[in-house]
Design a protein around this motif. Sequence first.
Motif, short mmCIF file in Angstrom:
data_model
loop_
_atom_site.label_atom_id
_atom_site.label_comp_id
_atom_site.label_asym_id
_atom_site.label_seq_id
_atom_site.Cartn_x
_atom_site.Cartn_y
_atom_site.Cartn_z
N UNK A 454 0.83 -1.21 0.00
CA UNK A 454 0.00 0.00 0.00
C UNK A 454 0.86 1.26 0.00
N UNK A 455 1.87 1.29 0.84
CA UNK A 455 2.74 2.48 0.92
C UNK A 455 3.47 2.70 -0.39
N UNK A 456 3.98 1.63 -1.00
CA UNK A 456 4.71 1.76 -2.26
C UNK A 456 3.77 2.16 -3.39
N UNK A 457 2.57 1.58 -3.40
CA UNK A 457 1.58 1.88 -4.45
C UNK A 457 1.20 3.36 -4.42
N UNK A 458 0.94 3.90 -3.24
CA UNK A 458 0.59 5.31 -3.12
C UNK A 458 1.77 6.22 -3.43
N UNK A 459 2.97 5.79 -2.99
CA UNK A 459 4.17 6.61 -3.24
C UNK A 459 4.48 6.71 -4.73
N UNK A 460 4.05 5.72 -5.52
CA UNK A 460 4.30 5.72 -6.97
C UNK A 460 3.05 6.10 -7.75
N UNK A 461 2.21 6.93 -7.10
CA UNK A 461 1.03 7.50 -7.77
C UNK A 461 0.13 6.42 -8.35
N UNK A 462 0.04 5.29 -7.63
CA UNK A 462 -0.85 4.19 -8.00
C UNK A 462 -0.50 3.61 -9.38
N UNK A 463 0.76 3.65 -9.71
CA UNK A 463 1.22 3.05 -10.98
C UNK A 463 1.51 1.57 -10.73
N UNK A 480 -3.25 -8.35 -7.32
CA UNK A 480 -3.85 -9.24 -6.32
C UNK A 480 -3.79 -8.61 -4.93
N UNK A 481 -2.62 -8.05 -4.58
CA UNK A 481 -2.46 -7.45 -3.24
C UNK A 481 -3.36 -6.23 -3.07
N UNK A 482 -3.44 -5.38 -4.09
CA UNK A 482 -4.29 -4.19 -3.99
C UNK A 482 -5.75 -4.59 -3.82
N UNK A 483 -6.16 -5.63 -4.51
CA UNK A 483 -7.54 -6.11 -4.33
C UNK A 483 -7.79 -6.55 -2.90
N UNK A 485 -6.16 -5.43 -0.25
CA UNK A 485 -6.15 -4.21 0.58
C UNK A 485 -7.52 -3.54 0.52
N UNK A 486 -8.10 -3.46 -0.69
CA UNK A 486 -9.41 -2.81 -0.84
C UNK A 486 -10.50 -3.60 -0.12
N UNK A 487 -10.40 -4.92 -0.19
CA UNK A 487 -11.41 -5.75 0.46
C UNK A 487 -11.34 -5.63 1.97
N UNK A 488 -10.11 -5.61 2.51
CA UNK A 488 -9.95 -5.56 3.97
C UNK A 488 -10.28 -4.18 4.55
N UNK A 489 -9.94 -3.12 3.83
CA UNK A 489 -10.12 -1.76 4.36
C UNK A 489 -11.46 -1.15 3.97
N UNK A 490 -12.12 -1.73 2.96
CA UNK A 490 -13.36 -1.13 2.49
C UNK A 490 -13.15 0.12 1.68
N UNK A 491 -11.92 0.34 1.20
CA UNK A 491 -11.61 1.52 0.38
C UNK A 491 -11.38 1.12 -1.07
N UNK A 492 -11.66 2.07 -1.96
CA UNK A 492 -11.44 1.87 -3.39
C UNK A 492 -10.28 2.77 -3.80
N UNK A 493 -9.14 2.15 -4.13
CA UNK A 493 -7.94 2.93 -4.41
C UNK A 493 -7.97 3.63 -5.77
N UNK A 494 -9.07 3.48 -6.51
CA UNK A 494 -9.21 4.29 -7.73
C UNK A 494 -9.85 5.64 -7.41
#
Length: 509
Positions: A454-463, A480-483, A485-494
């Motif tokens: 999650x930290x790396x994904x956000x730091x790289x502008x979700x690339x 797979x990991x982002x999916x 994260x979204x399922x566990x946190x209830x957030x949509x990273x888009x």
Amino acid sequence: MHVGHLLRTDRLDLTLVWGDEALLGQEIAGVTATDLEDPARFLQPGEIVLSGLVWWNRDDSGGKADRFVAALHRAGAVALLAGEETHGHVPRVLADACRRHRIALIAVPSHTSFRAVTESVYLRQWGDLSGRPGAHHALPENVRLDLDRALEDGEPVDRLLDRAFAHLGAPACHLLTPSGRTVARTADAARLGAREAVAALGGGQGTTLRVEAEGTGFDTWYLHLPEAGQVPPRALAEISELLGRHRRREDRRRAGRGPAGARLIEAVGALRADTDRLRRALGSCGLAGRPAYTVVAAALEPNGGAGADGVAALTEALSHLPSPAFAVALGEADEATAILAHEDGAGGEVRERLAGVWPLIHSCRPESSWHAGVSEPVAATALPTALTQARYGLAAARGATPPSPRVVALRDLGGLAPLLAGVPASVRDVYRETALGPLSRAGRGSGAMLLETLETFLAHDCSWARTAEALHVHVNTVHYRVERIEALTGRDLSRLDDRADLRAALLCR
């Protein structure tokens, strides 16, 4: 005069704790009394050092003692005279440090004053051990009487300084604090900036004498003559004693104003605003009717608060400001809090000047880290809001990464990280657990892996591609990991809002 001569002076009643014949045979060039933890910059080679050991505490396993004695060794001091009054004895760890660094250690009993030791040295150096009566003075009687009258009449310290040195040819002389503030100077003395003054005190040039009065490592007074040998040491000691009397009077007056400052801080920080109470509190501190006010909150790390030393440090820092009008007292969580009164438009100047002098305050106790928060300038009725701003700025300064002594105003909070640093730790902890707790509980190893992703994904502008490259995994693994994260946190990273939520939670760690 040699170090050993002090031990043979019966009226001093000194005791040798440690020292061999070679050390006791060293010539004494002068005397400095200090309770700074690192006094090296104020010492000159050949001096004996008098210390009441206020800087030492019983929990010290030897680190402070070793640093103190090492500083004496670096500066070329020939002996340490340790007062027994503060702790009732000379600590063993101090004796061990003196053995390691080969500094003679002598115990000064509580009934022997440091002034008596200083006078013995100077009288011997000037060949004045011929049995003169104790009432002998180096200053002419008419000068002493004139200075005593001036002191009783409440003459300001700069005039006292000029009158004291007038009959000695009016040499240039400065009265300085360890942070480089010029308390007073003689008419012919050059104006010194704060950094120039600190360099002068620690440069080993000229003559420097500590004024004997209650003080801290931040506001002790030092007489400094740029040229050595212009004034007989005995006369200089008498002038120092006069200034010490003046300082003690000023300290008593300041202590008398202390309760008024505490009442003002209480009135500003009250849960329910009381305009009349606030107006009365400002009036009792001489700050009523001013066009604008700024609040400063300061704390010392790693202790978490400030205490009496924090009040002294903040008072010294604010005294560097031109024409300061302020009240300082302990506030919430033992933090030093100040209310400054000034003209409209001077709020930014307060912050800039305070930030400029802060490193000099820190240098007085370099092993500690001082932080401060500064509010925006406000009207008197908005002082409670200003106090909240100052405390928020202080919290942001203390939570900054990497940690460093600094002064923070709200205008300095230029991003999400410093903004969140000012949020109370308990609030950050709850928010972090609410947002990221499901990831932490995802299972052994999985939680840390998902947080890193999650930290790396956000730091790289979700690339996806750049995140995969940074983590050295396949792009599909990132998906797979982002999916998960979204399922566990209830957030949509888009979604931008959900990204901001999780980014803020990460910064709250």
